[in-house]
Design an enzyme around this catalytic site. Structure first.
Site, short mmCIF file in Angstrom:
data_model
loop_
_atom_site.label_atom_id
_atom_site.label_comp_id
_atom_site.label_asym_id
_atom_site.label_seq_id
_atom_site.Cartn_x
_atom_site.Cartn_y
_atom_site.Cartn_z
N GLY A 1 0.03 16.74 -6.61
CA GLY A 1 0.61 16.16 -5.40
C GLY A 1 2.12 16.13 -5.45
O GLY A 1 2.80 16.33 -4.42
N ASP A 2 2.68 15.88 -6.63
CA ASP A 2 4.13 15.88 -6.78
C ASP A 2 4.70 17.28 -6.57
O ASP A 2 5.77 17.45 -5.97
CB ASP A 2 4.51 15.38 -8.18
CG ASP A 2 3.91 14.01 -8.48
OD1 ASP A 2 3.66 13.25 -7.53
OD2 ASP A 2 3.69 13.72 -9.67
#
Length: 326
Positions: free
Chosen positions: A268-269
């Site tokens: 997600g980062d």
């Protein structure tokens, strides 16, 4: 799409209030309550904003980092920043940065996280750290342009801290991307970041009801955009269902790439980093969805906050399929 030319002046600042050293342990098949033999162990610096900065640096985007860092185990963080030419603007604290343990089950591809809470600071120490962050904004904005506010808050920090910093970014001529959850997300959304990237569960908590399918996510996202004038783009990650990219004109579903995952930690980062990179390239919503999904997919094949060469990421982006959402 072209990557951003390397420069000594950061064009992105990421803020990580609760970084961590991530100890990732891989096992062939995780068995709870039993002795598990590790296949491998890797220690990586972590924290959402640091992961974002690391992926941006791999793509050639000059980046600065700030947040809270314990002096007693800062060396590994500093080594990463030096190796990737990331401008270190952290506020240092006595003691250790928290250590998280991540158990990777190679049989299922799933990761189990055991995360420590982070440092507890007095009200005076929180005020000093906040003043340090605002000084970083004074020094870097508006030249840096973008600020990424990402991750959990340490114990005792006010839920409104991201909202305060979003307003501070706006006052200095910058733009902000928010990746938070819970009370911090709710308070910060009201302050109006330019871009927000919740996952489906975080968005459901924010809107106060379940989002069982893509249509429900789209409806919730469109209402959030309608109710928050300053919010320009919303990206909702949905795991195996892909990610929704919405603005006031378009809604797109980016389908997942077919990648054999080594670890889902930081995917997600990496997507956040791809969103920022695409925005810097003035990409269309479709191109942004493809690039951000490619960042996330490329990260799945690696342990730690790292991407392959930019040409590989761009080639992967061209293969990402998107669907227009009615």
């Amino acid at each position: 799409m072209n990557s951003i030319a390397t420069s000594r002046s950061p064009v992105v600042l990421t803020l990580t209030l609760n970084p961590a050293l991530d100890h990732t342990i891989a096992v062939s098949e995780l068995k709870l309550g039993e002795v598990n033999r590790a296949l491998s162990m890797q220690a990586d610096v972590g924290g959402k904003g640091i992961n974002v900065a690391s992926c941006l640096a791999d793509y050639g985007v000059p980046t600065a980092v700030s947040g809270l860092l314990g002096r007693d185990n800062a060396a590994q963080f500093e080594a990463l920043f030096a190796a990737k030419q990331i401008d270190n603007r952290f506020h240092y604290l006595d003691g250790l940065t928290r250590i998280n343990t991540k158990l990777v089950d190679r049989a299922t591809g799933e990761t189990t996280d055991v995360n420590m809470p982070g440092p507890s600071l007095s009200a005076d120490a929180i005020a000093q750290a906040t003043a340090h962050f605002e000084a970083c904004l004074d020094a870097l904005l508006p030249q840096a342009g973008w600020v990424v506010l990402a991750g959990s808050l340490p114990p005792g920090w006010p839920a409104e801290i991201y909202a305060r910093l979003i307003e501070a970014v706006r006052q200095r001529g910058g733009r902000s991307l928010l990746d938070a959850s819970g009370a911090a997300l709710a308070a910060a959304i009201a302050a109006g970041p330019d871009i927000a990237k919740p996952n489906r569960d975080e968005l459901a908590e924010l809107v106060g009801h379940a989002l069982p399918d893509v249509d429900a996510v789209v409806a919730a996202g469109r209402k959030l955009l309608h109710d928050t004038p300053a919010l320009r783009t919303l990206v909702v990650s949905m795991g195996g269902d892909g990610a929704l990219f919405l603005n006031r004109e378009e809604a797109l579903l980016a389908h997942p790439a077919e990648i054999e995952p080594v670890s889902t930690v930081g995917a997600g980062d990496a997507m956040v980093a791809g969103i920022v990179a695409a925005t810097l390239e003035r990409a269309s919503l479709k191109a942004a969805a493809q690039l951000a999904t490619a960042f996330s997919a490329a990260k799945l094949a690696r342990l730690g906050p790292h991407l392959p060469a930019p040409d590989e990421v761009r080639a992967l982006a061209e293969r990402i399929r998107t669907t227009v959402v009615a």
